[in-house]
Design a protein around this motif. Structure first.
Motif, mmCIF file in Angstrom:
data_model
loop_
_atom_site.group_PDB
_atom_site.id
_atom_site.type_symbol
_atom_site.label_atom_id
_atom_site.label_comp_id
_atom_site.label_asym_id
_atom_site.label_seq_id
_atom_site.Cartn_x
_atom_site.Cartn_y
_atom_site.Cartn_z
ATOM 1 N N SER A 2 0.832 -1.195 0.000
ATOM 2 C CA SER A 2 0.000 0.000 0.000
ATOM 3 C C SER A 2 0.871 1.251 0.000
ATOM 4 O O SER A 2 1.552 1.546 0.980
ATOM 5 C CB SER A 2 -0.915 -0.018 1.229
ATOM 6 O OG SER A 2 -1.682 1.154 1.268
ATOM 7 N N ILE A 3 0.840 1.977 -1.136
ATOM 8 C CA ILE A 3 1.583 3.235 -1.255
ATOM 9 C C ILE A 3 0.591 4.315 -1.646
ATOM 10 O O ILE A 3 -0.148 4.162 -2.617
ATOM 11 C CB ILE A 3 2.682 3.143 -2.331
ATOM 12 C CG1 ILE A 3 3.607 1.959 -2.055
ATOM 13 C CG2 ILE A 3 3.485 4.435 -2.400
ATOM 14 C CD1 ILE A 3 4.536 1.635 -3.198
ATOM 15 N N SER A 4 0.550 5.401 -0.892
ATOM 16 C CA SER A 4 -0.363 6.501 -1.220
ATOM 17 C C SER A 4 0.434 7.749 -1.575
ATOM 18 O O SER A 4 1.495 8.011 -1.007
ATOM 19 C CB SER A 4 -1.298 6.784 -0.038
ATOM 20 O OG SER A 4 -0.567 7.250 1.077
ATOM 21 N N LEU A 5 -0.095 8.510 -2.551
ATOM 22 C CA LEU A 5 0.535 9.756 -2.971
ATOM 23 C C LEU A 5 -0.489 10.875 -2.911
ATOM 24 O O LEU A 5 -1.659 10.687 -3.259
ATOM 25 C CB LEU A 5 1.077 9.653 -4.404
ATOM 26 C CG LEU A 5 2.218 8.671 -4.652
ATOM 27 C CD1 LEU A 5 1.677 7.354 -5.169
ATOM 28 C CD2 LEU A 5 3.210 9.255 -5.645
ATOM 29 N N VAL A 27 4.561 11.038 -0.198
ATOM 30 C CA VAL A 27 4.492 9.601 -0.444
ATOM 31 C C VAL A 27 4.453 8.890 0.902
ATOM 32 O O VAL A 27 5.299 9.151 1.768
ATOM 33 C CB VAL A 27 5.705 9.116 -1.262
ATOM 34 C CG1 VAL A 27 5.608 7.622 -1.526
ATOM 35 C CG2 VAL A 27 5.810 9.889 -2.566
ATOM 36 N N THR A 28 3.489 8.021 1.085
ATOM 37 C CA THR A 28 3.343 7.299 2.358
ATOM 38 C C THR A 28 3.416 5.805 2.105
ATOM 39 O O THR A 28 2.700 5.274 1.237
ATOM 40 C CB THR A 28 2.017 7.655 3.043
ATOM 41 O OG1 THR A 28 1.948 9.069 3.233
ATOM 42 C CG2 THR A 28 1.916 6.958 4.399
ATOM 43 N N ARG A 34 7.112 10.725 3.368
ATOM 44 C CA ARG A 34 8.239 11.557 2.959
ATOM 45 C C ARG A 34 7.740 12.556 1.913
ATOM 46 O O ARG A 34 6.992 12.192 0.999
ATOM 47 C CB ARG A 34 9.371 10.702 2.405
ATOM 48 C CG ARG A 34 10.665 11.474 2.191
ATOM 49 C CD ARG A 34 11.816 10.544 1.890
ATOM 50 N NE ARG A 34 12.152 9.723 3.048
ATOM 51 C CZ ARG A 34 13.178 8.884 3.074
ATOM 52 N NH1 ARG A 34 13.959 8.756 2.008
ATOM 53 N NH2 ARG A 34 13.430 8.167 4.143
ATOM 54 N N ASP A 35 8.143 13.813 2.061
ATOM 55 C CA ASP A 35 7.697 14.881 1.166
ATOM 56 C C ASP A 35 8.783 15.236 0.161
ATOM 57 O O ASP A 35 9.977 15.302 0.514
ATOM 58 C CB ASP A 35 7.322 16.125 1.959
ATOM 59 C CG ASP A 35 6.139 15.891 2.888
ATOM 60 O OD1 ASP A 35 5.403 14.909 2.659
ATOM 61 O OD2 ASP A 35 5.958 16.678 3.835
ATOM 62 N N GLU A 74 2.474 7.719 -9.596
ATOM 63 C CA GLU A 74 1.701 6.500 -9.318
ATOM 64 C C GLU A 74 2.161 5.352 -10.210
ATOM 65 O O GLU A 74 2.267 4.206 -9.759
ATOM 66 C CB GLU A 74 0.209 6.776 -9.513
ATOM 67 C CG GLU A 74 -0.383 7.645 -8.409
ATOM 68 C CD GLU A 74 -1.842 7.984 -8.662
ATOM 69 O OE1 GLU A 74 -2.331 7.703 -9.791
ATOM 70 O OE2 GLU A 74 -2.482 8.546 -7.757
ATOM 71 N N ASN A 75 2.443 5.652 -11.471
ATOM 72 C CA ASN A 75 2.939 4.616 -12.383
ATOM 73 C C ASN A 75 4.313 4.109 -11.928
ATOM 74 O O ASN A 75 4.611 2.914 -12.035
ATOM 75 C CB ASN A 75 3.038 5.162 -13.812
ATOM 76 C CG ASN A 75 1.664 5.352 -14.444
ATOM 77 O OD1 ASN A 75 0.696 4.715 -14.028
ATOM 78 N ND2 ASN A 75 1.575 6.228 -15.427
ATOM 79 N N ALA A 76 5.145 5.029 -11.429
ATOM 80 C CA ALA A 76 6.496 4.651 -10.988
ATOM 81 C C ALA A 76 6.444 3.696 -9.810
ATOM 82 O O ALA A 76 7.215 2.734 -9.729
ATOM 83 C CB ALA A 76 7.303 5.896 -10.636
ATOM 84 N N THR A 77 5.511 3.923 -8.891
ATOM 85 C CA THR A 77 5.429 3.058 -7.699
ATOM 86 C C THR A 77 4.955 1.660 -8.040
ATOM 87 O O THR A 77 5.251 0.705 -7.326
ATOM 88 C CB THR A 77 4.487 3.671 -6.644
ATOM 89 O OG1 THR A 77 3.185 3.820 -7.216
ATOM 90 C CG2 THR A 77 4.993 5.023 -6.174
#
Length: 449
Positions: A2-5, A27-28, A34-35, A74-77
């Motif tokens: 789970s990664i949120s932006l 990014v969480t 981290r900002d 989002e695509n990168a993550t």
């Protein structure tokens, strides 16, 4: 995974040049955020208008840019099998035209003119074969720092860091820094204490971890504000009570006049006394002494332990060569007294740093093991280790009226606080004696009418 932006306006500090606030991407991952600062700065009013249906042309450009950032980030993550902030920054943030340049350094050892060969260390330092593929895991930074220590010849410190890592790994495997929280450290301490480990041992294992966190922060791998579990109102590494290690002068006299029944015990006794008489010298420094350190009536040397920290302000230790010290050198020292030769045959030329380390360890064990037997024969309760000889030297100086500053110089301490810690138990004994003197009249034969 789970990664949120999210796009945020950082209103903590306004920029003086633009009188606006920076727009950042937050990014969480696993509850750690981290900002990353974008190239855009907006006022609060402008930021609130971003969702409006009709905005001016300049703000329209900003909105389209932020949408592009959101989409590409989002695509990168999604490309990561095992997401780490370090890899995300390296693959997406660095050299991205939408983001302000940020300090970014690799944790690998600095490039030098030659390639240091670690192959001779791999048998004793199995950590060098641990996983290094995940930069934000503790193993990677531990290995990087241990390599640095090995390159500097600090073998003992390298072993301490390796022991620290394997203790943590045994507790809960190799983890990312983000998962080593205050709660984790409290549980680790409890786990160690359940194994009958002392507070001192817990501290020995966790101080290297704290240093590794600082290395990771310096390298830009983690953020101190979000990921540092140590310090005030967080986790504080336990320290042990200062236990009195010094011997009374009567006990030292028993050792001095003792007649060992075998050569090894005589040799161990003489080296223990050498450590005591020569300003409480550390056995490692005894091993490294060379005849060039003898300057007339004095023995002058620099402590191996503080050689790096006092490089700009060397603090040599000067020892007067008493009859007893000279006698021990004559008895156990090398016969070839060329200036470059070692005084005692503990080390020899041509040994690698690793071989020197184990030779010194064997030397210390030789002394301590045989002095333990002598202590039992003499009925001395304290362990007669080399560190006890050092504490006994400082305590006897203090009892003789020497100032703390003089004792600090004699011991070769860079910090006066270290010397005060050595003398802490002595000061408590003095307070006890003085307290007894306040009512000394109770022991007199004089009686009041």
């Amino acid at each position: 995974m789970s990664i949120s932006l999210s796009i945020i306006l950082d209103t903590r500090r306004i920029k003086q040049k633009t009188n606006k606030y920076p727009v950042k991407v937050r990014v969480t991952f696993k509850r750690v955020s981290r900002d990353y600062q974008t190239i855009y700065d907006l006022s609060k009013e402008e930021y609130d208008k971003l969702t409006a249906p009709r905005i001016n042309a300049d703000l329209q450009i900003v909105r389209e840019g932020l949408k592009e950032i959101q989409r590409t980030a989002e695509n990168a993550t999604k490309d990561f099998l095992d997401f780490t902030f370090h890899e995300f920054e390296k693959k997406y943030i660095v050299d991205n035209r939408f983001f302000r340049p940020r300090k970014f350094r690799n944790v690998e050892a600095p490039i030098t003119n030659y390639q240091f060969d670690f192959s001779s260390y791999e048998q004793k330092f199995s950590i060098l074969k641990e996983d290094q593929s995940k930069p934000d895991f503790i193993s990677t930074v531990y290995i990087s720092y241990i390599k640095k220590l090995l390159q500097e010849g600090r073998i003992g410190s390298a072993f301490n860091y390796q022991d620290s890592y394997y203790s943590l790994k045994k507790f809960r495997s190799n983890l990312p820094f983000a998962e080593i929280t205050v709660s984790y450290l409290i549980q680790y301490e409890q786990w160690m204490r359940n194994k009958d480990c002392s507070k001192s041992t817990v501290g020995i294992k966790l101080r290297p971890l704290r240093a590794i966190f600082n290395e990771a922060i310096e390298a830009g791998i983690i953020d101190r504000k979000r990921c540092y579990p140590f310090g005030r109102r967080k986790y504080q590494i336990p320290t042990s009570r200062n236990i009195k290690k010094a011997l009374l002068l009567n006990d030292i006299a028993l050792i001095y006049y003792h007649k060992p029944i075998c050569v090894d015990e005589q040799k161990a006794k003489d080296f223990w006394l050498f450590c005591y008489l020569a300003n409480g010298i550390n056995p490692k420094d005894v091993a490294y002494l060379k005849f060039k350190n003898i300057e007339g009536e004095y023995l002058v040397f620099e402590r191996a332990k503080t050689e790096n920290t006092t490089r700009n302000d060397p603090k040599p230790v000067t020892v007067f060569l008493t009859e007893d010290i000279l006698g021990i050198i004559d008895k156990w020292g090398n016969k070839n007294r060329k200036p470059g030769n070692y005084i005692f045959p503990v080390l020899e030329e041509g040994l690698t740093l690793l071989e020197q380390h184990f030779a010194v360890r064997a030397f210390v064990k030789f002394i301590n093991d045989r002095m333990a037997r002598i202590g039992m024969e003499l009925g001395i309760e304290k362990k007669l280790t080399t560190i006890v000889s050092r504490h006994s030297f400082s305590t006897q100086l203090k009892r003789s009226g020497a100032s703390t500053e003089y004792i600090q110089e004699a011991l070769g301490h860079a910090d006066k606080k270290t010397t005060e810690n050595y003398l802490d138990s002595f000061e408590k004994e003095v307070k006890k004696e003085f307290a007894a003197k306040l009512t000394a009249f109770k022991h007199n034969d004089l009686k009041t009418a």
